[in-house]
Design a protein around this motif. Structure first.
Motif, PDB file in Angstrom:
ATOM      1  N   LEU A  40       0.843  -1.190   0.000  1.00  0.00           N
ATOM      2  CA  LEU A  40       0.000   0.000   0.000  1.00  0.00           C
ATOM      3  C   LEU A  40       0.876   1.237   0.000  1.00  0.00           C
ATOM      4  N   SER A  41       0.432   2.244  -0.688  1.00  0.00           N
ATOM      5  CA  SER A  41       1.175   3.500  -0.694  1.00  0.00           C
ATOM      6  C   SER A  41       1.018   4.168   0.668  1.00  0.00           C
ATOM      7  N   ARG A  42       1.860   5.122   0.944  1.00  0.00           N
ATOM      8  CA  ARG A  42       1.798   5.844   2.210  1.00  0.00           C
ATOM      9  C   ARG A  42       0.447   6.533   2.360  1.00  0.00           C
ATOM     10  N   GLU A  43      -0.041   7.105   1.253  1.00  0.00           N
ATOM     11  CA  GLU A  43      -1.333   7.802   1.277  1.00  0.00           C
ATOM     12  C   GLU A  43      -2.477   6.831   1.572  1.00  0.00           C
ATOM     13  N   GLU A  44      -2.423   5.632   0.972  1.00  0.00           N
ATOM     14  CA  GLU A  44      -3.479   4.640   1.205  1.00  0.00           C
ATOM     15  C   GLU A  44      -3.453   4.157   2.658  1.00  0.00           C
ATOM     16  N   LYS A  45      -2.265   3.963   3.206  1.00  0.00           N
ATOM     17  CA  LYS A  45      -2.160   3.559   4.611  1.00  0.00           C
ATOM     18  C   LYS A  45      -2.748   4.640   5.505  1.00  0.00           C
ATOM     19  N   ARG A  46      -2.454   5.902   5.191  1.00  0.00           N
ATOM     20  CA  ARG A  46      -2.965   7.027   5.978  1.00  0.00           C
ATOM     21  C   ARG A  46      -4.488   7.074   5.900  1.00  0.00           C
ATOM     22  N   ARG A  47      -5.035   6.878   4.694  1.00  0.00           N
ATOM     23  CA  ARG A  47      -6.493   6.905   4.541  1.00  0.00           C
ATOM     24  C   ARG A  47      -7.159   5.801   5.353  1.00  0.00           C
ATOM     25  N   ARG A  48      -6.578   4.599   5.303  1.00  0.00           N
ATOM     26  CA  ARG A  48      -7.171   3.489   6.051  1.00  0.00           C
ATOM     27  C   ARG A  48      -7.106   3.728   7.554  1.00  0.00           C
TER      28      ARG A  48
END
Length: 112
Positions: A40-48
């Motif tokens: 997962l990208s950093r942004e996707e991890k942050r969103r989750r």
């Protein structure tokens, strides 16, 4: 591998070629194995992480504390500023503008 001039062999209904099997493996349901899970990208991890109820609740609490501290700071600044009448209700922008003027006035008084 077939050469371009060789025809592809025809497959019976029960038989599948290797490419379609590969597609099924890659496009099938995600396995629980972290080795094969897509990164997962950093942004996707942050969103989750931000989508969890625990995170939202903690964020709301931090925001309330911040707003209360912000309002207390404005109230303290308001007490230091001279206005007529002294209990006149001022908006935050009015408090800031009055503080700028008052600081300028005090600076001028000290220079003279």
């Amino acid at each position: 591998m077939l050469s371009p001039d060789q025809p592809e062999p025809e497959l019976s209904w029960g038989q599948a070629d290797s490419e379609s099997l590969l597609d099924q493996v890659q496009c099938g349901p995600m396995s629980a194995d972290p080795v094969h899970a897509p990164a997962l990208s950093r942004e996707e991890k942050r969103r989750r992480r931000r989508a969890t109820a625990k995170y939202r609740s903690a964020h709301a609490t931090r925001e309330r504390v911040r707003v209360v501290a912000f309002n207390v700071a404005f109230a303290e600044l308001r007490k230091l500023l001279p206005t007529i009448p002294p209990d006149k209700k001022l908006s935050k922008i009015e408090i800031l503008r009055l503080a700028i003027c008052y600081i300028s006035y005090l600076h001028h008084v000290l220079d003279v």
